[in-house]
Design a protein around this motif. Sequence first.
Motif, PDB file in Angstrom:
ATOM      1  N   GLU A   4       0.782 -31.678   8.066  1.00  0.00           N
ATOM      2  CA  GLU A   4      -0.130 -31.721   6.929  1.00  0.00           C
ATOM      3  C   GLU A   4      -1.515 -32.107   7.453  1.00  0.00           C
ATOM      4  O   GLU A   4      -1.659 -33.107   8.161  1.00  0.00           O
ATOM      5  N   PHE A   5      -2.522 -31.326   7.106  1.00  0.00           N
ATOM      6  CA  PHE A   5      -3.891 -31.608   7.529  1.00  0.00           C
ATOM      7  C   PHE A   5      -4.706 -32.045   6.313  1.00  0.00           C
ATOM      8  O   PHE A   5      -4.743 -31.352   5.294  1.00  0.00           O
ATOM      9  N   ASP A   6      -5.331 -33.207   6.431  1.00  0.00           N
ATOM     10  CA  ASP A   6      -6.145 -33.737   5.347  1.00  0.00           C
ATOM     11  C   ASP A   6      -7.556 -33.163   5.473  1.00  0.00           C
ATOM     12  O   ASP A   6      -8.252 -33.439   6.451  1.00  0.00           O
ATOM     13  N   PRO A   7      -8.003 -32.374   4.484  1.00  0.00           N
ATOM     14  CA  PRO A   7      -9.337 -31.756   4.603  1.00  0.00           C
ATOM     15  C   PRO A   7     -10.474 -32.698   4.221  1.00  0.00           C
ATOM     16  O   PRO A   7     -11.638 -32.307   4.307  1.00  0.00           O
ATOM     17  N   ASP A   8     -10.156 -33.932   3.809  1.00  0.00           N
ATOM     18  CA  ASP A   8     -11.170 -34.803   3.227  1.00  0.00           C
ATOM     19  C   ASP A   8     -11.451 -36.044   4.058  1.00  0.00           C
ATOM     20  O   ASP A   8     -11.966 -37.034   3.537  1.00  0.00           O
ATOM     21  N   LEU A   9     -11.112 -36.039   5.350  1.00  0.00           N
ATOM     22  CA  LEU A   9     -11.392 -37.198   6.191  1.00  0.00           C
ATOM     23  C   LEU A   9     -12.881 -37.238   6.498  1.00  0.00           C
ATOM     24  O   LEU A   9     -13.423 -36.362   7.175  1.00  0.00           O
ATOM     25  N   GLU A  10     -13.552 -38.269   6.002  1.00  0.00           N
ATOM     26  CA  GLU A  10     -15.006 -38.309   6.076  1.00  0.00           C
ATOM     27  C   GLU A  10     -15.511 -38.301   7.513  1.00  0.00           C
ATOM     28  O   GLU A  10     -16.530 -37.677   7.825  1.00  0.00           O
ATOM     29  N   TYR A  11     -14.811 -38.996   8.412  1.00  0.00           N
ATOM     30  CA  TYR A  11     -15.314 -39.058   9.784  1.00  0.00           C
ATOM     31  C   TYR A  11     -15.241 -37.687  10.459  1.00  0.00           C
ATOM     32  O   TYR A  11     -16.064 -37.378  11.338  1.00  0.00           O
ATOM     33  N   GLN A  12     -14.278 -36.848  10.052  1.00  0.00           N
ATOM     34  CA  GLN A  12     -14.229 -35.490  10.582  1.00  0.00           C
ATOM     35  C   GLN A  12     -15.280 -34.603   9.917  1.00  0.00           C
ATOM     36  O   GLN A  12     -15.925 -33.785  10.585  1.00  0.00           O
ATOM     37  N   LEU A  13     -15.463 -34.758   8.615  1.00  0.00           N
ATOM     38  CA  LEU A  13     -16.489 -33.976   7.917  1.00  0.00           C
ATOM     39  C   LEU A  13     -17.874 -34.294   8.459  1.00  0.00           C
ATOM     40  O   LEU A  13     -18.732 -33.411   8.574  1.00  0.00           O
ATOM     41  N   ASP A  14     -18.096 -35.563   8.823  1.00  0.00           N
ATOM     42  CA  ASP A  14     -19.389 -35.929   9.404  1.00  0.00           C
ATOM     43  C   ASP A  14     -19.627 -35.201  10.720  1.00  0.00           C
ATOM     44  O   ASP A  14     -20.741 -34.735  10.999  1.00  0.00           O
ATOM     45  N   ALA A  15     -18.563 -35.108  11.546  1.00  0.00           N
ATOM     46  CA  ALA A  15     -18.703 -34.416  12.828  1.00  0.00           C
ATOM     47  C   ALA A  15     -18.979 -32.930  12.618  1.00  0.00           C
ATOM     48  O   ALA A  15     -19.779 -32.315  13.338  1.00  0.00           O
ATOM     49  N   ILE A  16     -18.314 -32.334  11.641  1.00  0.00           N
ATOM     50  CA  ILE A  16     -18.523 -30.911  11.335  1.00  0.00           C
ATOM     51  C   ILE A  16     -19.941 -30.679  10.826  1.00  0.00           C
ATOM     52  O   ILE A  16     -20.655 -29.784  11.297  1.00  0.00           O
ATOM     53  N   ASP A  17     -20.359 -31.513   9.884  1.00  0.00           N
ATOM     54  CA  ASP A  17     -21.700 -31.346   9.314  1.00  0.00           C
ATOM     55  C   ASP A  17     -22.787 -31.536  10.361  1.00  0.00           C
ATOM     56  O   ASP A  17     -23.848 -30.911  10.283  1.00  0.00           O
ATOM     57  N   SER A  18     -22.550 -32.408  11.345  1.00  0.00           N
ATOM     58  CA  SER A  18     -23.575 -32.661  12.358  1.00  0.00           C
ATOM     59  C   SER A  18     -23.893 -31.405  13.156  1.00  0.00           C
ATOM     60  O   SER A  18     -25.019 -31.236  13.641  1.00  0.00           O
ATOM     61  N   VAL A  19     -22.924 -30.517  13.306  1.00  0.00           N
ATOM     62  CA  VAL A  19     -23.164 -29.254  14.004  1.00  0.00           C
ATOM     63  C   VAL A  19     -23.721 -28.203  13.055  1.00  0.00           C
ATOM     64  O   VAL A  19     -24.706 -27.512  13.367  1.00  0.00           O
ATOM     65  N   VAL A  20     -23.115 -28.073  11.877  1.00  0.00           N
ATOM     66  CA  VAL A  20     -23.578 -27.055  10.927  1.00  0.00           C
ATOM     67  C   VAL A  20     -25.040 -27.289  10.554  1.00  0.00           C
ATOM     68  O   VAL A  20     -25.841 -26.348  10.479  1.00  0.00           O
ATOM     69  N   ASP A  21     -25.422 -28.544  10.375  1.00  0.00           N
ATOM     70  CA  ASP A  21     -26.788 -28.860   9.953  1.00  0.00           C
ATOM     71  C   ASP A  21     -27.826 -28.616  11.047  1.00  0.00           C
ATOM     72  O   ASP A  21     -29.029 -28.594  10.759  1.00  0.00           O
ATOM     73  N   LEU A  22     -27.384 -28.427  12.302  1.00  0.00           N
ATOM     74  CA  LEU A  22     -28.333 -28.118  13.373  1.00  0.00           C
ATOM     75  C   LEU A  22     -29.085 -26.824  13.103  1.00  0.00           C
ATOM     76  O   LEU A  22     -30.228 -26.646  13.542  1.00  0.00           O
ATOM     77  N   PHE A  23     -28.424 -25.925  12.388  1.00  0.00           N
ATOM     78  CA  PHE A  23     -28.980 -24.590  12.220  1.00  0.00           C
ATOM     79  C   PHE A  23     -29.480 -24.369  10.792  1.00  0.00           C
ATOM     80  O   PHE A  23     -29.556 -23.228  10.323  1.00  0.00           O
ATOM     81  N   ASP A  24     -29.804 -25.457  10.114  1.00  0.00           N
ATOM     82  CA  ASP A  24     -30.332 -25.363   8.757  1.00  0.00           C
ATOM     83  C   ASP A  24     -31.546 -24.437   8.727  1.00  0.00           C
ATOM     84  O   ASP A  24     -32.473 -24.571   9.520  1.00  0.00           O
ATOM     85  N   GLY A  25     -31.536 -23.492   7.800  1.00  0.00           N
ATOM     86  CA  GLY A  25     -32.601 -22.501   7.715  1.00  0.00           C
ATOM     87  C   GLY A  25     -32.258 -21.177   8.361  1.00  0.00           C
ATOM     88  O   GLY A  25     -32.962 -20.183   8.168  1.00  0.00           O
ATOM     89  N   GLN A  26     -31.153 -21.137   9.124  1.00  0.00           N
ATOM     90  CA  GLN A  26     -30.710 -19.892   9.739  1.00  0.00           C
ATOM     91  C   GLN A  26     -30.040 -19.015   8.683  1.00  0.00           C
ATOM     92  O   GLN A  26     -29.072 -19.424   8.051  1.00  0.00           O
ATOM     93  N   PRO A  27     -30.548 -17.802   8.440  1.00  0.00           N
ATOM     94  CA  PRO A  27     -29.911 -16.934   7.438  1.00  0.00           C
ATOM     95  C   PRO A  27     -28.685 -16.241   8.016  1.00  0.00           C
ATOM     96  O   PRO A  27     -28.463 -16.217   9.212  1.00  0.00           O
ATOM     97  N   ASP A  28     -27.895 -15.689   7.093  1.00  0.00           N
ATOM     98  CA  ASP A  28     -26.780 -14.841   7.509  1.00  0.00           C
ATOM     99  C   ASP A  28     -27.352 -13.484   7.899  1.00  0.00           C
ATOM    100  O   ASP A  28     -27.788 -12.719   7.048  1.00  0.00           O
ATOM    101  N   THR A  29     -27.329 -13.167   9.168  1.00  0.00           N
ATOM    102  CA  THR A  29     -27.967 -11.939   9.651  1.00  0.00           C
ATOM    103  C   THR A  29     -27.078 -10.723   9.538  1.00  0.00           C
ATOM    104  O   THR A  29     -27.510  -9.612   9.842  1.00  0.00           O
ATOM    105  N   HIS A  30     -25.821 -10.916   9.084  1.00  0.00           N
ATOM    106  CA  HIS A  30     -24.910  -9.774   9.039  1.00  0.00           C
ATOM    107  C   HIS A  30     -24.612  -9.305   7.629  1.00  0.00           C
ATOM    108  O   HIS A  30     -23.846  -8.375   7.439  1.00  0.00           O
ATOM    109  N   GLY A  31     -25.170  -9.962   6.624  1.00  0.00           N
ATOM    110  CA  GLY A  31     -24.971  -9.500   5.259  1.00  0.00           C
ATOM    111  C   GLY A  31     -23.546  -9.644   4.789  1.00  0.00           C
ATOM    112  O   GLY A  31     -22.759 -10.415   5.303  1.00  0.00           O
ATOM    113  N   GLU A  32     -23.196  -8.852   3.786  1.00  0.00           N
ATOM    114  CA  GLU A  32     -21.911  -8.953   3.120  1.00  0.00           C
ATOM    115  C   GLU A  32     -21.060  -7.714   3.368  1.00  0.00           C
ATOM    116  O   GLU A  32     -20.273  -7.321   2.538  1.00  0.00           O
TER     117      GLU A  32
END
Length: 889
Positions: A4-32
């Motif tokens: 069972e994987f808990d999707p709501d562990l804050e310390y893991q979400l913080d680590a994920i967000d720290s990488v995702v937020d590096l590229f804030d402002g980067q658009p999706d260049t491949h569309g839909e």
Amino acid sequence: MEFEFDPDLEYQLDAIDSVVDLFDGQPDTHGEGPFGYGEGPTVANELSLSETRLLENVRRVQRAGGLDPSDSLYEHDDLLQFAVEMETGTGKTYVYLRTIHELFAEYGWRKFVVLVPSVAIREGVLKTLDQTREHFDRLYGNPPVTHAEYDSSTLGDVVRFGNSNGIEVLVTTLQSINRGTENVMFTPQDQLQGDRPVDRIAATNPVIVMDEPQNMEGDRSREAIRALSPLCTLRYSATHRTEHNLVHQLTPVDAHDLGLVKDIEVLSVTRDADFDRRYVRVLEVGADSDGPKARLELYKDLSTGTKTGTKTVRVGDSLHAASNGVAPYEGVSVASIDPGDGTVGLDDGTRLAVGEATDTDVETIQHRQIRETVREHLEKARRLHDQGIKVLSLFFVDRVAHFRGRSGEAEGHLWRCFRETFEELKTDDRYAEQFGDRSATDVSGAYFATTTTGDVKTRASSIREDVESYELIMRDKERLLSLDEPTQFVFSHSALGEGWDNPNVFQVCTLDNTVSTVKKRQEIGRGVRLPVRQDGTRLDRDDPRNRLTVVANQSYADYAAQLQAEYEDDGYTEGIAERTHDRRDRVTVTPREEVLEGDEVFAAFWDAVSPRTRYETSVDTAALVAEASDRIGGPEVPAPTLRVERADLDAGGGSVAEPRRSRGEADSLDRSEAVPDVVERLATETALTKRTVARTLLAADDFEALVRNPHAFVARARRALERVKRAQLVDGITYTATGECHPMSVFEPTETYAEDTLAVETAVHDRVVVEDETERLFVARLDAADRVRLFVEFPAGYTVPTPYGPYTPNWGVVYRDVDPGTAEETGPARFLVRETVFTAPDDPRPAERSKRACARAHYDTLGVEFCVLSGVDLDGDIEAVLGLDGDST
């Protein structure tokens, strides 16, 4: 068994967000566009952020995490690299695999290479990819994900990796790509129409995820990585050697203090000093301007008597003089010191490498280590089996021959000792039912090495066939954790180093012919992860069963000092060694039979608190809509961009070269295509109704952003809805009794450290476990209070179900109201349940706060008074201490 994987562990979400937020402002260049796996053109990752904007993002993330901001993006290399530090056992692999999904969801990046230094880590990553597939499908609405192990003999995966429009994850060892031009990776292949595999991969500008990058920092390794033309590299480790733009840090201190890993105890097996025998241990070998030198440990005659000490010696030095005249060294001198191979020779013919010693009764110590480990294992297995917890023990052997046996031997002395010890101890009445019909071979598995191609080295006389053990130990973690699988003792050499761990390793025993030279962090890293039950759920962070026993051939003080030195070498100065425990001073906390079986007051209390309940919960839709719509608003969603790129035309062959990737700013592009069905998509990805999603989007009233860039808007809305939904799960929860009750069997003897307990008179147990001096004072007040008829420290087997996992409160109290004048009881006894959070009243873990809120609803259903005690005056009246004056929460 399924994890069972808990999707709501804050310390893991913080680590994920720290990488995702590096590229804030980067658009999706491949569309839909539609997803597919055809033979079309290469589908590549693209990064359009300027270096200036990217550096601003990096510094913002670093400041938010309390880290030193980077001076530039390229301090150590010309590759764009970011480091995430997470202590072993805290879910590093899960974090970077989920980060892959987030990078796709936020920015449309599809191509990822997971680069690992060893077969063990590769197998662990592949296993986690399989285990998390359904989990991530539920979280992200079944995105098109394919993962594969790079295999140079079949290059179809390389073709698909380049052409697929879905998420592609290619897992490879460093050895597969850094052998130079003779490697298949760098050789033209007919299967690829004459291309080299490295060219096909490089054309996609993959995001490279490096697992344990400190083992991949050689010049050849860097060149091989550079040849893959990565968009960036994400470096994940607990022990970075070089920190390339460190953006997140979860230190060993953090992990231990937050309860994310097991507590560690050391069971020492050492020999007392015998000053009538010659003892020499080589600690260091080196050289200076005066020539070779060595630092030795030996007996020395000091003013306080003969004791163990150290001395730096050179060739020709007398050990008798170095020891200040201790008799056994008479006539023995240093004959040679070789800094090249780290050895010291004595003129009596003895030759010792660093770490080795003379006359240490090696086999005697090793055999006792085995015995203590088996004893620990059988006792824990007896206690935990009926609780659905499989116990594993891991042995590191010094030499394979000592286990398998040398040529002509049926078995080595280590295996013989284990076999005889197990067969003897299993006959004890306490263990006979569980182990009586199983042999040592039944309960053991061994894995020692693989060939350079990854195939398992086999041997006809192995305990089991090595191929079977390899599959079980390395690839089938679920079966190894099953109570139906008899294997419980795992033997290995260096093959189970970094990259292999198992949450249910409760004992680690290093059988070395010296004081172990294995890194202590590596030793404990194999078993620090929190244990799991048969249903795949992990034990709570504060569960007393979360304890790893290290059976060491050195004293607790020496082990702790060495562990602390390793942490200091890695840059941590806080007292990690203080978080290990000495195994020797232990007591058993025992429930009083006369209370459990004959105390009417306890019987009435247990009737009140033992009923089990089930819960139902729902999301407060109106509150969710209001809060999520506010979150959706924020910084402007960027528009898609138009990029102008130049490619060279080969006049001879007519081929067009791949355009150079640029981080220059791109021009905004007006979007004219139809807006996709975002309500349908968000409803699928968040498991909310279409009506709720539509209400939220209408309330957000940001349709210009939706039209300008649907993908970026949906990503923001999805994150807002998911976060608010998590926070609202507890609102409106209701409990109903099931008709079942907790059995009395949850009260059983528990072994723990004497210093962590307090002897009491009015409790169910003869002693209670306390976390700190504040809680010790609280317990003392309960034990001395006339109005407290009885109290109990709830055992781990007593749980309240919540959406965030099972919850066990701290204390139950039977309290009597009395008339101050007559001291007579004024009514029936009151049954209280109390949670104490004296040391961390503002618990940073949302799940813990939510569990307590759910527990309040559970006990309201049972008619029992529940509250959380924090900030109470322990020197006040007992009413205030118990929160009966209305000041507690």
